[in-house]
Design a protein around this motif. Structure first.
Motif, short mmCIF file in Angstrom:
data_model
loop_
_atom_site.label_atom_id
_atom_site.label_comp_id
_atom_site.label_asym_id
_atom_site.label_seq_id
_atom_site.Cartn_x
_atom_site.Cartn_y
_atom_site.Cartn_z
N ARG A 2 0.85 -1.20 0.00
CA ARG A 2 0.00 0.00 0.00
C ARG A 2 0.88 1.24 0.00
O ARG A 2 1.84 1.33 0.76
CB ARG A 2 -0.89 0.03 1.24
CG ARG A 2 -1.87 -1.08 1.31
CD ARG A 2 -2.69 -1.07 2.59
NE ARG A 2 -3.53 -2.25 2.61
CZ ARG A 2 -4.70 -2.32 1.99
NH1 ARG A 2 -5.18 -1.25 1.37
NH2 ARG A 2 -5.41 -3.42 2.00
N VAL A 128 -6.34 2.81 0.33
CA VAL A 128 -7.31 1.72 0.43
C VAL A 128 -7.96 1.56 -0.94
O VAL A 128 -7.99 2.48 -1.76
CB VAL A 128 -8.37 1.97 1.52
CG1 VAL A 128 -7.76 1.86 2.90
CG2 VAL A 128 -9.03 3.34 1.34
N GLY A 134 -12.06 1.05 3.35
CA GLY A 134 -11.62 2.10 4.26
C GLY A 134 -12.41 2.13 5.55
O GLY A 134 -11.85 2.30 6.65
N VAL A 137 -11.45 -0.56 7.84
CA VAL A 137 -10.22 -0.18 8.55
C VAL A 137 -10.55 0.74 9.73
O VAL A 137 -10.09 0.52 10.86
CB VAL A 137 -9.24 0.51 7.59
CG1 VAL A 137 -8.10 1.17 8.36
CG2 VAL A 137 -8.69 -0.50 6.58
N THR A 222 -7.74 7.29 0.45
CA THR A 222 -6.93 6.87 1.59
C THR A 222 -7.74 6.91 2.88
O THR A 222 -8.75 7.61 2.98
CB THR A 222 -5.72 7.80 1.79
OG1 THR A 222 -6.17 9.13 2.09
CG2 THR A 222 -4.83 7.82 0.56
N VAL A 223 -7.24 6.16 3.86
CA VAL A 223 -7.58 6.37 5.26
C VAL A 223 -6.57 7.37 5.80
O VAL A 223 -5.36 7.22 5.59
CB VAL A 223 -7.54 5.06 6.06
CG1 VAL A 223 -7.50 5.33 7.56
CG2 VAL A 223 -8.74 4.19 5.72
N CYS A 244 1.13 3.11 11.13
CA CYS A 244 -0.19 3.37 10.54
C CYS A 244 -0.44 2.46 9.34
O CYS A 244 -1.53 1.88 9.22
CB CYS A 244 -0.30 4.84 10.12
SG CYS A 244 -0.55 5.99 11.48
N ARG A 245 0.54 2.34 8.45
CA ARG A 245 0.33 1.47 7.29
C ARG A 245 0.13 0.02 7.73
O ARG A 245 -0.74 -0.69 7.19
CB ARG A 245 1.50 1.57 6.31
CG ARG A 245 1.30 0.67 5.10
CD ARG A 245 2.18 0.97 3.93
NE ARG A 245 3.58 0.62 4.15
CZ ARG A 245 4.50 0.58 3.18
NH1 ARG A 245 4.16 0.88 1.94
NH2 ARG A 245 5.76 0.27 3.45
N VAL A 248 -3.39 -0.42 9.05
CA VAL A 248 -4.37 -0.50 7.96
C VAL A 248 -4.33 -1.89 7.33
O VAL A 248 -5.38 -2.52 7.11
CB VAL A 248 -4.11 0.60 6.92
CG1 VAL A 248 -4.97 0.37 5.66
CG2 VAL A 248 -4.40 1.97 7.51
N GLU A 249 -3.14 -2.38 7.01
CA GLU A 249 -3.03 -3.69 6.39
C GLU A 249 -3.57 -4.79 7.31
O GLU A 249 -4.29 -5.70 6.86
CB GLU A 249 -1.58 -3.97 6.03
CG GLU A 249 -1.33 -5.33 5.38
CD GLU A 249 -2.08 -5.52 4.07
OE1 GLU A 249 -2.40 -6.68 3.72
OE2 GLU A 249 -2.37 -4.50 3.38
#
Length: 360
Positions: A2, A128, A134, A137, A222-223, A244-245, A248-249
């Motif tokens: 991402r 996302v 999103g 997430v 994006t988020v 953060c990434r 999200v994943e």
């Protein structure tokens, strides 16, 4: 992988006395002529924002963050001021509103809340595939956002006084009517209906004033995680973005296999965020796994354990481990600011130390 990117806000300060200066227009005029990421005005003339391009790797993001800081610092210096990675101004300031009809309407509607809103944050954007993904997430990362604030805490002083908070920016920002944690939405439609109802209430001016701790960006697919202070050190911004990434994943993977959303009351999330803003990494945080106090470093390590598979798959586990160790050893920006004040006894020297570290 991402893509992800970072927006950082900085104060513009006088290099001699450390006080914020309303120089954004001149500084942005110079910065706009230089190559690199996007630069932008913010609510007050005493601050500027820089934004990286979407990045795929931590190395790429780190290089862009450092380059953007150096470019903005050079532009500011050319106009007789300096940039400072400060969540709030240690010295008293009566900030100036950036000329804009939107900002003028905000000032008319929200009064002292906008007048005193001179704060600098760090926003992380993570790509996302859809609004549905999103929102899945957003619903799943809620318990882990408070430790991100603790990691970035960099605003202990407010209007010439020690606030007793590690992040007093988070207290100032919480005055905004839409700021803070949210209930789980369940679907993109529910999220969009909530946003529309908030706009239709005629309290908020537009979707740009949806100031949730994490939201769907209204500009990018994006988020956008918005809880962090601007980090004093570039390495800490890289660490926050990496986590953060990975959050999200991890959340997307849970959603895809049908793991249910962790149902935690928003009232408890508010307490966790307050604790993070008060303590940073210095004492205790609220452990989101059982909502009891725990040593801050233990909560940080629980967060990293939660996202470890995503970090390992990205090949970032070792780098993030090193960045985590350095943050714990050195301390957050709030600890460093207080140490500078303890050495010199002058807030002007605190600002001077921050200016040096911002582009170190």
């Amino acid at each position: 992988m991402r893509t992800f990117g970072v927006e950082e806000e900085f104060l513009l300060v006088d290099g001699r006395d450390g006080r914020p200066r309303a120089s954004a227009s001149a500084v942005l005029g110079v910065a706009g002529e230089r190559s690199g990421g996007r630069v932008a005005a913010e609510l007050k003339l005493e601050q500027v924002e820089v934004e990286t391009d979407p990045c795929k790797s931590l190395d790429e993001l780190a290089a862009q963050i450092r380059a953007a800081r150096c470019r903005m610092a050079a532009s500011a210096h050319a106009m007789g001021v300096e940039i400072a990675a400060l969540g709030t101004s240690p010295l008293p300031v009566d900030a100036s509103l950036t000329p804009s009809r939107r900002y003028e309407r905000m000032a008319e509607r929200f009064g002292l809340t906008i007048h005193e809103q001179l704060t600098c944050g760090c926003h992380v954007h993570v790509a996302v595939d859809s609004d549905e993904e999103g929102v899945a997430v957003l619903d799943r990362i809620r318990p882990w956002l408070a430790p991100l604030l603790a990691m970035s805490a960099n605003s202990p002083f407010w209007q010439g006084r020690d606030s007793k908070y590690a992040s007093f920016r988070s207290q100032v920002w919480a005055r905004q009517p839409s700021a803070g944690p949210t209930e789980p939405f369940g679907s993109a439609r529910a999220y969009q209906e909530t946003v529309r109802a908030m706009i239709d209430s005629d309290v908020l001016l537009d979707p740009g004033m949806i100031y949730f701790d994490a939201r769907l960006s209204d500009r990018y697919p994006t988020v956008e995680v918005r809880v962090s202070d601007v980090c004093l050190h570039a390495d800490d911004a890289v660490l926050v973005a990496a986590v953060c990434r990975a959050l999200v994943e991890t959340a997307v993977r849970e959603w895809r296999v049908g793991r249910p959303v962790w149902q935690i009351r928003t009232e408890l999330l508010r307490l966790a965020m307050w604790r993070a803003g008060r303590s940073g990494l210095e004492t205790e945080l609220i452990d989101p796994r059982r909502f009891r106090p725990a040593p801050a470093v233990a909560v940080l390590d629980a967060l990293l354990a939660h996202v470890r598979p995503a970090l390992e798959d990205a090949g970032e586990q070792a780098v993030v481990g090193d960045l985590r160790a350095e943050l714990v050893r050195r301390g957050t920006g709030s600890r460093i600011q207080r140490a500078a004040y303890a050495r010199a006894g002058r807030l002007e020297d605190v600002v001077a130390d921050v200016v040096r570290r911002t582009v170190a």
